[in-house]
Design a protein around this motif. Structure first.
Motif, mmCIF file in Angstrom:
data_model
loop_
_atom_site.group_PDB
_atom_site.id
_atom_site.type_symbol
_atom_site.label_atom_id
_atom_site.label_comp_id
_atom_site.label_asym_id
_atom_site.label_seq_id
_atom_site.Cartn_x
_atom_site.Cartn_y
_atom_site.Cartn_z
ATOM 1 N N ILE A 142 0.972 -1.315 0.156
ATOM 2 C CA ILE A 142 -0.037 -0.124 0.077
ATOM 3 C C ILE A 142 0.871 0.993 0.099
ATOM 4 O O ILE A 142 1.730 1.392 0.608
ATOM 5 N N ALA A 143 0.556 2.203 -0.832
ATOM 6 C CA ALA A 143 1.185 3.124 -0.940
ATOM 7 C C ALA A 143 0.079 4.602 -0.716
ATOM 8 O O ALA A 143 -0.830 4.735 -1.523
ATOM 9 N N GLU A 144 -0.131 5.408 0.518
ATOM 10 C CA GLU A 144 -1.064 6.135 0.626
ATOM 11 C C GLU A 144 -1.061 7.570 -0.021
ATOM 12 O O GLU A 144 0.176 8.069 0.314
ATOM 13 N N ALA A 145 -1.954 7.890 -0.478
ATOM 14 C CA ALA A 145 -1.910 9.410 -1.043
ATOM 15 C C ALA A 145 -3.372 9.734 -0.326
ATOM 16 O O ALA A 145 -4.343 9.886 -0.954
ATOM 17 N N PRO A 146 -3.329 10.431 0.960
ATOM 18 C CA PRO A 146 -4.475 11.008 1.640
ATOM 19 C C PRO A 146 -5.470 11.886 1.016
ATOM 20 O O PRO A 146 -4.769 12.669 0.070
ATOM 21 N N LEU A 147 -6.728 11.700 1.186
ATOM 22 C CA LEU A 147 -7.415 12.761 0.507
ATOM 23 C C LEU A 147 -7.232 14.004 1.435
ATOM 24 O O LEU A 147 -6.824 14.209 2.453
ATOM 25 N N GLY A 148 -7.474 15.147 0.725
ATOM 26 C CA GLY A 148 -7.445 16.611 1.334
ATOM 27 C C GLY A 148 -8.561 16.753 2.533
ATOM 28 O O GLY A 148 -9.350 15.859 2.545
ATOM 29 N N ALA A 149 -8.465 17.791 3.187
ATOM 30 C CA ALA A 149 -9.454 18.035 4.294
ATOM 31 C C ALA A 149 -10.729 18.254 3.831
ATOM 32 O O ALA A 149 -11.811 18.151 4.620
ATOM 33 N N ASP A 150 -10.969 18.419 2.484
ATOM 34 C CA ASP A 150 -12.321 18.980 1.903
ATOM 35 C C ASP A 150 -12.839 17.466 1.474
ATOM 36 O O ASP A 150 -14.126 17.332 0.956
ATOM 37 N N GLY A 151 -12.175 16.293 1.593
ATOM 38 C CA GLY A 151 -12.616 15.031 1.397
ATOM 39 C C GLY A 151 -12.529 14.694 0.024
ATOM 40 O O GLY A 151 -12.803 13.588 -0.706
ATOM 41 N N ARG A 152 -11.605 15.441 -0.948
ATOM 42 C CA ARG A 152 -11.240 15.351 -2.338
ATOM 43 C C ARG A 152 -9.951 14.902 -2.560
ATOM 44 O O ARG A 152 -9.031 15.007 -1.651
ATOM 45 N N LEU A 153 -9.769 14.416 -3.646
ATOM 46 C CA LEU A 153 -8.301 14.114 -4.055
ATOM 47 C C LEU A 153 -7.498 15.248 -4.236
ATOM 48 O O LEU A 153 -7.859 16.537 -4.440
ATOM 49 N N PRO A 179 -17.578 6.735 -7.303
ATOM 50 C CA PRO A 179 -17.355 7.533 -6.196
ATOM 51 C C PRO A 179 -16.809 6.984 -4.974
ATOM 52 O O PRO A 179 -16.718 6.035 -4.936
ATOM 53 N N GLN A 180 -16.268 8.065 -4.213
ATOM 54 C CA GLN A 180 -15.530 7.676 -2.952
ATOM 55 C C GLN A 180 -16.171 6.981 -1.603
ATOM 56 O O GLN A 180 -17.247 7.838 -1.310
ATOM 57 N N ASN A 181 -15.905 6.061 -1.382
ATOM 58 C CA ASN A 181 -16.300 5.469 -0.116
ATOM 59 C C ASN A 181 -15.392 5.551 0.951
ATOM 60 O O ASN A 181 -14.184 4.856 0.763
ATOM 61 N N PRO A 182 -15.702 6.224 2.216
ATOM 62 C CA PRO A 182 -16.577 6.595 2.638
ATOM 63 C C PRO A 182 -17.336 8.172 2.667
ATOM 64 O O PRO A 182 -18.231 8.426 3.327
ATOM 65 N N THR A 183 -16.572 8.985 2.197
ATOM 66 C CA THR A 183 -16.998 10.226 2.124
ATOM 67 C C THR A 183 -17.850 10.717 1.175
ATOM 68 O O THR A 183 -18.718 11.468 1.390
ATOM 69 N N GLY A 184 -18.418 9.767 0.241
ATOM 70 C CA GLY A 184 -19.334 10.143 -0.547
ATOM 71 C C GLY A 184 -19.082 11.397 -1.856
ATOM 72 O O GLY A 184 -19.903 11.759 -2.405
ATOM 73 N N THR A 185 -17.858 11.438 -1.840
ATOM 74 C CA THR A 185 -17.316 12.392 -3.071
ATOM 75 C C THR A 185 -17.451 11.943 -4.355
ATOM 76 O O THR A 185 -17.236 10.663 -4.589
ATOM 77 N N ALA A 186 -18.042 12.712 -5.110
ATOM 78 C CA ALA A 186 -18.223 12.072 -6.550
ATOM 79 C C ALA A 186 -17.191 12.892 -7.299
ATOM 80 O O ALA A 186 -17.437 14.193 -7.565
ATOM 81 N N HIS A 187 -16.060 12.376 -7.817
ATOM 82 C CA HIS A 187 -14.874 12.899 -8.523
ATOM 83 C C HIS A 187 -15.407 13.504 -9.651
ATOM 84 O O HIS A 187 -16.397 12.940 -10.515
ATOM 85 N N THR A 188 -14.984 14.849 -9.816
ATOM 86 C CA THR A 188 -15.404 15.699 -11.249
ATOM 87 C C THR A 188 -14.810 15.280 -12.282
ATOM 88 O O THR A 188 -13.559 14.355 -12.255
#
Length: 392
Positions: A142-153, A179-188
């Protein structure tokens, strides 16, 4: 953003159909893991009756004794037609698909095609917990690239992780939840095109988990990863499983871009033996004939998102919550409640509400819980009130 409501379909809201007593008759994981005094709002099962076309497809097959091995391309044809009508995407070519047992096992097979033992797989935590063990059991890291504070990439973080992932000259993949699980973000479309451009620059192969694709909130568009410029060598896993509550009828489709056709051709033929024939029939019927039921569900989910927002404001105002753009999952920031890293344990022990612990979702999950809002308004209301009583 003002969201445009979903179109009405004339179907009743599936989330207002079943009583708690009726739901407790179920023998699935959601309803049998905890004692009967616990309200289960955790694992991704919905508290709904099945869509009529799905029930008919399965019962007709059983009546006919049609319980053999899956065959043909009807599932892919139904998904292609659904994608064109629902998402305006005409690029889902049946010839670039194959059935796989389910999305996670399909992900494993796609990662086998584009990476080797010891290679890195980039994920964006907090993210679907099975990503971690499935990748490591495959002997990838695993190589982690965490989401931003806004829950987006966070594209800057993602580029840095890509750069490190390929620094040794090996292969790397990005397991993207869209879409992202668990944040519910729909990537544009813009975000996904940026991912594709970075992946091309660094030679990273993107494998997209798009199992929640049909489950967008009103006014929110789902963008298939393979539909954006630069994603021609991408790989995607899609299924009717989440949107029509078919986890027990296993089947999924691997879909690849035109530049990944040769990769798909290397997939062992026996992988296609894994899906359930009844699963394929059910998923095909859902995609082909189950959209009125889906539209009614989506309207009900919009109602429940609003209800959850109101309940939290009234009962748990210190909980951070951003209504999801997709999925039927809510990501709740409970850090201000002072319940420690695992508030789900407190809500279970004191409130008798079962939620997913944020710790399972990796970096960024501490102090959070995931709540499944695909239930009746009555159960959702009682659950939040119990949660509030647990922290008084």
């Amino acid at each position: 953003m003002t969201r445009i409501p979903h179109e009405t379909s004339g179907e009743p809201n599936p989330l207002r159909t079943l009583t708690l007593d009726r739901l407790r008759c179920r023998s699935s994981m959601k309803w049998r893991t905890y004692p009967e005094d616990v309200l289960p709002l955790w694992v991704a099962e919905m508290d709904v009756p099945l869509a009529g076309p799905v029930v008919r497809a399965v019962t007709d097959a059983l009546a006919l004794g049609d319980t053999g091995y899956p065959s043909g391309t009807a599932y892919a044809e139904a998904l292609s037609a659904f994608a064109a009508k629902r998402w305006g995407w005409d690029g889902l070519e049946v010839e670039r698909t194959t059935i796989v047992p389910d999305v996670m096992l399909g992900i494993v097979e796609m990662l086998k095609l584009v990476t080797g033992p010891g290679d890195p797989v980039v994920v964006n935590p907090p993210v679907y917990p099975p990503f971690f063990p499935f990748v490591t059991h495959l002997d990838r890291r695993i190589a982690e690239a965490p989401l931003g504070a806004d829950g987006r990439l966070d594209l800057d973080v993602l580029e840095a992780v890509y750069r490190r992932a390929v620094a040794g000259g090996g292969r790397a993949a990005h397991l993207l939840c869209n879409p992202q699980n668990p944040t519910g973000t729909a990537h544009t479309a813009g975000e996904l095109a940026a991912v594709a451009a970075l992946a091309d620059r660094y030679g990273v192969r993107v494998v997209a988990d798009e199992i929640h694709a049909p489950l967008t909130a009103g006014g929110v568009d789902f963008v298939p990863y393979l539909s954006v410029p630069g994603a021609e060598n991408g790989l995607s896993l899609m299924s009717a499983s989440k949107a029509w509550n078919l986890a027990g009828l296993k089947a999924a489709l691997a879909v690849v871009g035109p530049a990944a056709t040769a990769d798909l051709a290397r997939l062992p033929e026996e992988v296609g033996h894994g899906p359930s024939h009844l699963g394929v029939l059910a998923h095909t019927a859902a995609l082909r004939d189950g959209t009125p039921w889906l539209d009614a569900l989506l309207t009900g989910l919009d109602d429940n998102r609003r209800l959850l927002t109101e309940l939290l404001a009234e009962c748990l105002p210190d909980v951070g919550h951003r209504p999801g753009e997709a999925t039927y999952l809510a990501w709740l920031d409970c850090r201000a409640l002072g319940l420690g890293d695992d508030p789900a344990q407190v809500f279970l022990e004191r409130g008798r509400v079962a939620l997913n612990s944020g710790l399972e979702f990796g970096t960024g999950g501490a102090g959070h819980v995931r709540l499944n809002l695909a239930t009746t308004p009555e159960i959702l209301t009682e659950a939040v009130r119990r949660m509030a009583a647990a922290v008084r």
